[in-house]
Design a protein around this motif. Structure first.
Motif, mmCIF file in Angstrom:
data_model
loop_
_atom_site.group_PDB
_atom_site.id
_atom_site.type_symbol
_atom_site.label_atom_id
_atom_site.label_comp_id
_atom_site.label_asym_id
_atom_site.label_seq_id
_atom_site.Cartn_x
_atom_site.Cartn_y
_atom_site.Cartn_z
ATOM 1 N N VAL A 27 40.803 91.496 -7.121
ATOM 2 C CA VAL A 27 41.166 92.665 -6.316
ATOM 3 C C VAL A 27 41.607 93.793 -7.241
ATOM 4 O O VAL A 27 42.359 93.576 -8.192
ATOM 5 N N CYS A 43 35.814 99.506 5.472
ATOM 6 C CA CYS A 43 35.141 98.719 4.438
ATOM 7 C C CYS A 43 33.651 98.567 4.739
ATOM 8 O O CYS A 43 33.225 98.634 5.900
ATOM 9 N N ASP A 50 33.421 88.483 5.531
ATOM 10 C CA ASP A 50 34.213 89.634 5.102
ATOM 11 C C ASP A 50 35.603 89.635 5.730
ATOM 12 O O ASP A 50 36.602 89.973 5.083
ATOM 13 N N ILE A 54 39.246 89.776 3.302
ATOM 14 C CA ILE A 54 40.171 90.918 3.339
ATOM 15 C C ILE A 54 41.594 90.488 3.681
ATOM 16 O O ILE A 54 42.542 90.856 2.969
ATOM 17 N N MET A 153 37.472 100.882 1.270
ATOM 18 C CA MET A 153 37.443 99.639 0.511
ATOM 19 C C MET A 153 35.996 99.188 0.337
ATOM 20 O O MET A 153 35.118 99.537 1.134
ATOM 21 N N LEU A 155 33.849 95.555 -0.528
ATOM 22 C CA LEU A 155 33.706 94.146 -0.871
ATOM 23 C C LEU A 155 32.487 93.980 -1.780
ATOM 24 O O LEU A 155 31.443 94.599 -1.545
ATOM 25 N N LEU A 176 37.205 92.743 -4.249
ATOM 26 C CA LEU A 176 37.586 93.775 -3.298
ATOM 27 C C LEU A 176 38.176 94.946 -4.072
ATOM 28 O O LEU A 176 39.134 94.781 -4.826
ATOM 29 N N SER A 212 31.676 100.874 -3.947
ATOM 30 C CA SER A 212 30.805 99.698 -3.885
ATOM 31 C C SER A 212 29.610 99.774 -4.823
ATOM 32 O O SER A 212 29.066 98.744 -5.227
#
Length: 238
Positions: A27, A43, A50, A54, A153, A155, A176, A212
């Motif tokens: 993270v 996100c 997912d 989180i 955010m 992932l 993340l 991302s």
């Protein structure tokens, strides 16, 4: 949340240790999550899992707007899903549009006004191919009406863990990345204006794309899925 004690105990003694041991998630930017008060966690969405990664990564409880199909299953699995989503305080999201979708957003707004962290996948559905798709306006609707910060955010790698149509997850390390909070003071006076909502949504998606590294596609993921299935879709929908 329906059962904060259950949520915390499951995270501390069951789900958290299992996820951390098997998938070793990393993270970045955890200090961007506020210690208290409401915020929207926006996100990208690449996997059913997912919504497991989180909550394990974020110290505070997170409520999600989850598609209402999860409450409609039959048999033992359907009952289990309904119980689990209810007991962890998740909010069913009707994606059919109109009044049904507005009622779902109203429940999300209530959670924010209660001081909760609300998780949202602005794309509205999982990416069909790992790319980032156009965000729907619900995230901006909530952000502008409640005037809470939006935390973008990203992932990383969850599409490798559990791609669409795969039931049993693969072991793959995931990450993340949590961006700095976004505030939209200049748009608050026009909270119900669709042009303002589109501008805010696009700003949020731009930050998710930056975090991302995904390729961006300016149509809805749901439209892409219909096109792939041989149906028709309108890439110009707002």
């Amino acid at each position: 949340m329906a059962s904060l004690t259950f949520y915390r105990n499951a995270k501390r003694f069951l789900v958290g240790p299992a996820i951390n041991t098997v998938f070793r998630p990393w993270v970045k930017g955890l200090d961007n999550i506020p210690a208290e008060g409401p915020a929207i966690l926006a996100c990208n969405h690449m996997s059913f899992s997912d919504s497991v990664f989180i909550p394990v990564a974020v110290p505070r409880p997170v409520r999600f707007l989850a598609k209402n199909d999860y409450w409609k299953g039959k048999g033992f699995t359907g009952k289990w899903n309904r119980w689990f989503f209810d007991i962890t305080g998740q909010i069913p999201m009707d994606r059919s549009g109109g009044a049904a979708s507005q009622n779902s957003l109203a429940a999300g707004e209530e959670a924010l006004r209660h001081g909760d962290l609300l998780g949202i996948y602005p794309e509205g559905t999982r990416s069909p191919d790992g790319r980032l798709y156009r965000g729907k306006l619900g995230v901006a609707h909530l952000a502008l009406r409640t005037r809470v910060p939006v935390i973008p955010m990203a992932l990383i790698g969850t599409d490798k863990v559990q791609p669409i149509n795969r039931t049993i997850p693969r072991v793959h390390r995931v990450g993340l990345i949590i961006g700095e909070p976004l505030h939209f003071d200049a748009y608050y006076a026009n909270a119900d204006d669709r042009f303002a909502q589109r501008a805010v949504t696009d700003k949020i998606m731009s930050q998710i794309m930056r975090l991302s590294g995904q390729e961006y596609v300016d149509i809805y993921a749901s439209v892409k899925k219909r096109m792939d299935a041989g149906g028709q879709g309108s890439p110009s929908s707002s």
